[in-house]
Design an enzyme around this catalytic site. Sequence first.
Site, PDB file in Angstrom:
ATOM      1  N   CYS A 114     -76.708  -4.778  45.469  1.00  0.00           N
ATOM      2  CA  CYS A 114     -75.890  -4.991  44.265  1.00  0.00           C
ATOM      3  C   CYS A 114     -74.943  -3.821  44.064  1.00  0.00           C
ATOM      4  CB  CYS A 114     -76.775  -5.187  43.037  1.00  0.00           C
ATOM      5  SG  CYS A 114     -75.842  -5.497  41.515  1.00  0.00           S
ATOM      6  N   CYS A 171     -74.468  -2.853  40.407  1.00  0.00           N
ATOM      7  CA  CYS A 171     -75.608  -2.110  39.854  1.00  0.00           C
ATOM      8  C   CYS A 171     -75.607  -0.656  40.328  1.00  0.00           C
ATOM      9  CB  CYS A 171     -76.918  -2.759  40.289  1.00  0.00           C
ATOM     10  SG  CYS A 171     -77.034  -4.525  39.994  1.00  0.00           S
ATOM     11  N   ASP A 172     -75.343  -0.434  41.604  1.00  0.00           N
ATOM     12  CA  ASP A 172     -75.627   0.867  42.216  1.00  0.00           C
ATOM     13  C   ASP A 172     -74.419   1.624  42.753  1.00  0.00           C
ATOM     14  OD1 ASP A 172     -78.353   0.374  41.752  1.00  0.00           O
ATOM     15  OD2 ASP A 172     -78.518  -0.757  43.621  1.00  0.00           O
TER      16      ASP A 172
END
Length: 314
Positions: free
Chosen positions: A138, A141-142
């Site tokens: 992701c 997300c990261d």
Amino acid sequence: MSEEIEKIKVLIIGSGPAGYTAAIYAARAGLNPVLYTGIQPGGQLTITNDVENYPGYPDGVMGPEMMEDFRKQAERFGTDVRFGLVTKVDFDSQPHKVTVDDSQEILAETVIISTGASAKWLGLESETRLNGKGVSACAVCDGFFFKGLEVAIVGGGDTACEEASYLSNICSKVYMIVRRDELRASQIMQNRVMKNPKIEILWNHETVEILGEEEVTGVKLKNNKTNDIYNLAVGAFFVAIGHQPNTEVFQPFIKMDENGYIQTIPGTTKTNIPGVFACGDAQDHVYRQAVTAAGTGCMAALDAERYLSEHELS
């Protein structure tokens, strides 16, 4: 004399942000929800280290810790959290029949499906070992954790192109590892990545191994045209080859799209089966974020509460 089959007002299947949020709302409404965790209690966030984009955690939080907070909050209001996997359903009857671990049968007035989706992985040992240490499925997300670094992403579809474009705003360079000599993405997404000076597409390449001991330091690649194998130094490795919704058990009854994502009536969490609702990544292939999953979990609980009230079952 045989045991009487347990009857439940609200049965929640799955325990990520969507399931636990549904449980919090249903429990506070006095509906005595029962939640079965599935084989991965807490869902995908339990394999995510730092979560910095969920509101309410100003210093960030570890994924497993956040899911533990969700669970405790759900239990505080009376949710019965149980470990178990739903292996069979019968939505032709009312109340709905649900079988847990191939043996225990339950009758549920309403069912909230929050089984999520699992990222598809390459299947490399190094990918598993370095998951959460520079390997991620992701970028949204990261990606922030690798600001200014050179990174690699594998995949050739729309998701890979979208995530490569996103990473190019954060990272100094993005290598797209593409197995074939063309992208599978839509033309507009292909044009976007090909015109981006910070994205370099490595055509006809496969990932042999992800390098690093405690964190990602590079990736070993094979050029399928020349058979050359070489190392590329990167600070992170993103996998964007798709997700698989965990919805197979519901397929005989619930309407889904061609990829297995549950179709809900727009603006609601209602499925084609009255009294069955779906939330989180099991029905969302667009956003796939913890906060959006939690939002739909809230919606599912409210939809279930209204259904019970309208049918005088609450």
